[in-house]
Scaffold this motif. Sequence first.
Motif, PDB file in Angstrom:
ATOM      1  N   ARG A  19     -36.725 -16.201 -14.259  1.00 28.00           N
ATOM      2  CA  ARG A  19     -36.851 -17.651 -14.122  1.00 28.00           C
ATOM      3  C   ARG A  19     -36.276 -18.253 -15.132  1.00 28.00           C
ATOM      4  NH1 ARG A  19     -42.343 -18.130 -12.468  1.00 28.00           N
ATOM      5  NH2 ARG A  19     -43.729 -15.965 -12.238  1.00 28.00           N
ATOM      6  N   GLY A  20     -35.552 -19.336 -14.814  1.00 26.06           N
ATOM      7  CA  GLY A  20     -34.782 -20.014 -15.572  1.00 26.06           C
ATOM      8  C   GLY A  20     -33.420 -19.438 -15.979  1.00 26.06           C
ATOM      9  N   SER A  21     -32.422 -20.059 -16.277  1.00 24.51           N
ATOM     10  CA  SER A  21     -31.090 -19.935 -16.350  1.00 24.51           C
ATOM     11  C   SER A  21     -30.798 -18.847 -17.528  1.00 24.51           C
ATOM     12  CB  SER A  21     -29.918 -21.027 -16.755  1.00 24.51           C
ATOM     13  OG  SER A  21     -30.810 -21.601 -17.900  1.00 24.51           O
ATOM     14  N   ARG A  22     -31.780 -18.980 -18.335  1.00 29.80           N
ATOM     15  CA  ARG A  22     -31.655 -17.866 -19.359  1.00 29.80           C
ATOM     16  C   ARG A  22     -31.897 -16.416 -19.136  1.00 29.80           C
ATOM     17  NH1 ARG A  22     -28.182 -17.887 -22.872  1.00 29.80           N
ATOM     18  NH2 ARG A  22     -27.780 -15.797 -21.885  1.00 29.80           N
ATOM     19  N   GLN A  23     -32.952 -16.168 -18.153  1.00 28.56           N
ATOM     20  CA  GLN A  23     -33.441 -15.077 -17.735  1.00 28.56           C
ATOM     21  C   GLN A  23     -32.169 -14.795 -16.659  1.00 28.56           C
ATOM     22  OE1 GLN A  23     -37.217 -14.338 -16.402  1.00 28.56           O
ATOM     23  NE2 GLN A  23     -38.272 -14.807 -18.209  1.00 28.56           N
ATOM     24  N   TYR A  24     -31.487 -15.514 -16.085  1.00 30.22           N
ATOM     25  CA  TYR A  24     -30.654 -15.192 -14.845  1.00 30.22           C
ATOM     26  C   TYR A  24     -29.387 -14.673 -15.750  1.00 30.22           C
ATOM     27  CZ  TYR A  24     -27.820 -15.973 -10.861  1.00 30.22           C
ATOM     28  OH  TYR A  24     -26.869 -15.810  -9.703  1.00 30.22           O
ATOM     29  N   LEU A  25     -28.883 -15.253 -16.657  1.00 33.73           N
ATOM     30  CA  LEU A  25     -27.946 -14.758 -17.380  1.00 33.73           C
ATOM     31  C   LEU A  25     -28.369 -13.550 -18.279  1.00 33.73           C
ATOM     32  CD1 LEU A  25     -26.489 -18.111 -18.969  1.00 33.73           C
ATOM     33  CD2 LEU A  25     -25.363 -16.551 -17.104  1.00 33.73           C
ATOM     34  N   ASP A  26     -29.331 -13.272 -18.770  1.00 35.23           N
ATOM     35  CA  ASP A  26     -29.458 -11.966 -19.262  1.00 35.23           C
ATOM     36  C   ASP A  26     -29.718 -11.064 -18.370  1.00 35.23           C
ATOM     37  OD1 ASP A  26     -30.100 -13.434 -21.855  1.00 35.23           O
ATOM     38  OD2 ASP A  26     -32.387 -13.527 -21.638  1.00 35.23           O
ATOM     39  N   GLY A  27     -29.920 -11.220 -17.176  1.00 32.92           N
ATOM     40  CA  GLY A  27     -29.923 -10.080 -16.196  1.00 32.92           C
ATOM     41  C   GLY A  27     -28.807  -9.810 -15.616  1.00 32.92           C
ATOM     42  N   THR A  28     -27.771 -10.822 -15.286  1.00 36.70           N
ATOM     43  CA  THR A  28     -26.609 -10.871 -14.786  1.00 36.70           C
ATOM     44  C   THR A  28     -25.308 -10.640 -15.737  1.00 36.70           C
ATOM     45  OG1 THR A  28     -26.376 -13.072 -14.729  1.00 36.70           O
ATOM     46  CG2 THR A  28     -27.354 -12.130 -12.677  1.00 36.70           C
ATOM     47  N   LEU A  29     -25.296 -11.098 -16.749  1.00 34.02           N
ATOM     48  CA  LEU A  29     -24.030 -10.775 -17.772  1.00 34.02           C
ATOM     49  C   LEU A  29     -23.804  -9.383 -18.175  1.00 34.02           C
ATOM     50  CD1 LEU A  29     -24.155 -14.276 -19.871  1.00 34.02           C
ATOM     51  CD2 LEU A  29     -22.662 -13.719 -17.937  1.00 34.02           C
ATOM     52  N   PRO A  30     -24.989  -8.662 -18.523  1.00 34.05           N
ATOM     53  CA  PRO A  30     -24.682  -7.346 -18.917  1.00 34.05           C
ATOM     54  C   PRO A  30     -24.167  -6.427 -17.751  1.00 34.05           C
ATOM     55  CG  PRO A  30     -26.943  -8.217 -19.939  1.00 34.05           C
ATOM     56  CD  PRO A  30     -26.240  -9.164 -18.921  1.00 34.05           C
ATOM     57  N   PHE A  31     -24.687  -6.640 -16.665  1.00 33.77           N
ATOM     58  CA  PHE A  31     -24.267  -5.981 -15.441  1.00 33.77           C
ATOM     59  C   PHE A  31     -22.803  -6.063 -15.365  1.00 33.77           C
ATOM     60  CE2 PHE A  31     -23.765  -5.930 -10.787  1.00 33.77           C
ATOM     61  CZ  PHE A  31     -24.229  -4.654 -10.451  1.00 33.77           C
ATOM     62  N   ILE A  32     -22.324  -7.435 -15.423  1.00 40.52           N
ATOM     63  CA  ILE A  32     -20.969  -7.732 -15.296  1.00 40.52           C
ATOM     64  C   ILE A  32     -20.238  -7.011 -16.361  1.00 40.52           C
ATOM     65  CG2 ILE A  32     -19.179  -9.227 -15.057  1.00 40.52           C
ATOM     66  CD1 ILE A  32     -21.231 -11.147 -13.818  1.00 40.52           C
ATOM     67  N   ARG A  33     -20.461  -7.221 -17.349  1.00 34.65           N
ATOM     68  CA  ARG A  33     -19.680  -6.748 -18.519  1.00 34.65           C
ATOM     69  C   ARG A  33     -19.591  -5.263 -18.638  1.00 34.65           C
ATOM     70  NH1 ARG A  33     -22.453 -11.206 -22.229  1.00 34.65           N
ATOM     71  NH2 ARG A  33     -20.785 -12.887 -22.077  1.00 34.65           N
ATOM     72  N   GLU A  34     -20.666  -4.683 -18.331  1.00 34.48           N
ATOM     73  CA  GLU A  34     -20.742  -3.323 -18.202  1.00 34.48           C
ATOM     74  C   GLU A  34     -19.737  -2.639 -17.242  1.00 34.48           C
ATOM     75  OE1 GLU A  34     -24.892  -2.100 -17.816  1.00 34.48           O
ATOM     76  OE2 GLU A  34     -25.442  -2.857 -19.639  1.00 34.48           O
ATOM     77  N   GLY A  35     -19.848  -3.031 -15.958  1.00 32.61           N
ATOM     78  CA  GLY A  35     -19.017  -2.742 -15.114  1.00 32.61           C
ATOM     79  C   GLY A  35     -17.271  -2.827 -15.453  1.00 32.61           C
ATOM     80  N   CYS A 136     -29.357  -8.066  -6.650  1.00 38.77           N
ATOM     81  CA  CYS A 136     -29.738  -9.080  -5.841  1.00 38.77           C
ATOM     82  C   CYS A 136     -30.820 -10.113  -6.918  1.00 38.77           C
ATOM     83  CB  CYS A 136     -30.218  -8.843  -4.514  1.00 38.77           C
ATOM     84  SG  CYS A 136     -29.332  -7.879  -3.469  1.00 38.77           S
ATOM     85  N   PRO A 137     -30.261 -11.181  -7.418  1.00 36.47           N
ATOM     86  CA  PRO A 137     -31.229 -12.141  -7.894  1.00 36.47           C
ATOM     87  C   PRO A 137     -32.448 -12.885  -7.094  1.00 36.47           C
ATOM     88  CG  PRO A 137     -28.994 -12.434  -8.689  1.00 36.47           C
ATOM     89  CD  PRO A 137     -28.985 -11.788  -7.340  1.00 36.47           C
ATOM     90  N   TYR A 138     -33.664 -13.021  -7.630  1.00 40.77           N
ATOM     91  CA  TYR A 138     -34.457 -13.806  -6.865  1.00 40.77           C
ATOM     92  C   TYR A 138     -35.145 -14.722  -8.107  1.00 40.77           C
ATOM     93  CZ  TYR A 138     -34.434 -10.908  -2.742  1.00 40.77           C
ATOM     94  OH  TYR A 138     -33.843 -10.381  -1.457  1.00 40.77           O
ATOM     95  N   ASP A 139     -35.196 -16.145  -7.597  1.00 40.91           N
ATOM     96  CA  ASP A 139     -35.634 -17.210  -8.279  1.00 40.91           C
ATOM     97  C   ASP A 139     -37.503 -17.125  -8.316  1.00 40.91           C
ATOM     98  OD1 ASP A 139     -36.427 -19.335  -9.808  1.00 40.91           O
ATOM     99  OD2 ASP A 139     -34.712 -20.568  -8.728  1.00 40.91           O
ATOM    100  N   LEU A 140     -38.090 -16.688  -9.086  1.00 43.35           N
ATOM    101  CA  LEU A 140     -39.369 -16.707  -9.134  1.00 43.35           C
ATOM    102  C   LEU A 140     -40.127 -18.013  -9.202  1.00 43.35           C
ATOM    103  CD1 LEU A 140     -40.149 -13.436 -11.599  1.00 43.35           C
ATOM    104  CD2 LEU A 140     -40.361 -13.559  -9.171  1.00 43.35           C
ATOM    105  N   ASP A 141     -39.366 -19.021  -9.868  1.00 42.04           N
ATOM    106  CA  ASP A 141     -39.980 -20.473  -9.701  1.00 42.04           C
ATOM    107  C   ASP A 141     -39.750 -21.162  -8.311  1.00 42.04           C
ATOM    108  OD1 ASP A 141     -41.121 -20.068 -12.462  1.00 42.04           O
ATOM    109  OD2 ASP A 141     -39.181 -20.657 -13.150  1.00 42.04           O
ATOM    110  N   ASP A 144     -41.022 -18.635  -2.425  1.00 42.86           N
ATOM    111  CA  ASP A 144     -42.349 -18.588  -2.026  1.00 42.86           C
ATOM    112  C   ASP A 144     -42.826 -17.049  -2.443  1.00 42.86           C
ATOM    113  OD1 ASP A 144     -42.671 -21.201  -1.098  1.00 42.86           O
ATOM    114  OD2 ASP A 144     -41.972 -20.460   0.960  1.00 42.86           O
ATOM    115  N   PRO A 145     -43.999 -16.803  -2.834  1.00 46.28           N
ATOM    116  CA  PRO A 145     -44.443 -15.345  -3.204  1.00 46.28           C
ATOM    117  C   PRO A 145     -44.082 -14.586  -1.846  1.00 46.28           C
ATOM    118  CG  PRO A 145     -46.053 -17.230  -3.513  1.00 46.28           C
ATOM    119  CD  PRO A 145     -45.142 -17.781  -3.043  1.00 46.28           C
ATOM    120  N   GLU A 146     -44.244 -15.026  -0.799  1.00 49.45           N
ATOM    121  CA  GLU A 146     -43.908 -14.048   0.320  1.00 49.45           C
ATOM    122  C   GLU A 146     -42.543 -13.560   0.244  1.00 49.45           C
ATOM    123  OE1 GLU A 146     -43.362 -14.103   5.265  1.00 49.45           O
ATOM    124  OE2 GLU A 146     -43.813 -16.107   4.408  1.00 49.45           O
ATOM    125  N   VAL A 147     -41.740 -14.312  -0.340  1.00 48.15           N
ATOM    126  CA  VAL A 147     -39.967 -13.781  -0.330  1.00 48.15           C
ATOM    127  C   VAL A 147     -40.188 -12.833  -1.270  1.00 48.15           C
ATOM    128  CG1 VAL A 147     -37.742 -14.731  -0.772  1.00 48.15           C
ATOM    129  CG2 VAL A 147     -39.414 -16.155   0.427  1.00 48.15           C
TER     130      VAL A 147
END
Length: 312
Positions: A19-35, A136-141, A144-147
């Motif tokens: 949810r939102g850009s902060r959570q997006y970055l919190d989930g993606t940046l460590p993944f990239i940096r660790e790699g 694979c990121p998914y934007d909860l906001d 749709d819930p079906e997605v």
Amino acid sequence: MSTTTTEVDPFVHPALFYRGSRQYLDGTLPFIREGLEAGEPVAVAVPGQNLKLIQTELGEMASEVRFLDMTEAGRNPGRIIPGVLRAFADRHSSGRVRIIGEPIWPGRSATEYPACVQHEALINLAFSGRAVTILCPYDLDGLDPEVIRDAEATHPVLIDGSGSRSSGDYAPDRIVRDYNQPLSDPPPGFVTFAFGNGTLALVRAFAVDYASRTGLAGERLEDLRLIVSELAANSLDYGGGSGVLRLWSEDLRVVFDISDAGHIADPLAGRRPVGPRHPGSRGLLVTNLLSDLVRVHTAHGATTVRVYFNVR
């Protein structure tokens, strides 16, 4: 006493719910940096706005990452496995590879979505046994819930603000089956051409003439010519020796489909590099790589491949 061991698939395919850009970055940046710190090749294929967000936060490290705007590279979901994911992973096959892929974003149309979710399900088959991690990121906001429910079925691991967990609803084969539905009827005004042996040049010319009159031109018109030729040839060779072409225009798109009596048994047909001994697969691969959208319905004795070209 005998013992058995269970091999663990080196392929990892988590969904990141944010949810939102902060959570997006919190989930993606460590993944990239660790790699990068582990010496692993890293690619990021996400929509343009999120691409810029990651690039800005990475700073100088961004130069070490392969970036792709998924709204362009993955506009056709059927292109993503061969043209984005496999293209990167196959160039770096000596060790583990990390990829962030965001094929489903707010704004994807209802016409595109079935192809998107089938793509997510088929990633698991396409990369089974390979040392690849695709987040694979998914934007909860915005989705749709079906997605989100479908994402839980196509990803064995789920990540959100509370941590990581296994998906109890993981069932990618079911998703592929559930979204293999008959395609909608064309709108009024569509044109048809029934073809058989000896008429390949005629069906190709018929399609090109129609598409050119609706505004398709240049390289894109040549792409359409090639795809019609490949798919019609597949019908003649593997679809019972005949087929039916239908064409129409809708929403600034030229659309056509080809139906025949064949059956596509391989769920990855058209989604991986193929050799000359894979009958029919080359035509489907070309179709996925060159089209703006491809939808397929296949059953025993009946297959329809529908192709969309944006008129720019």
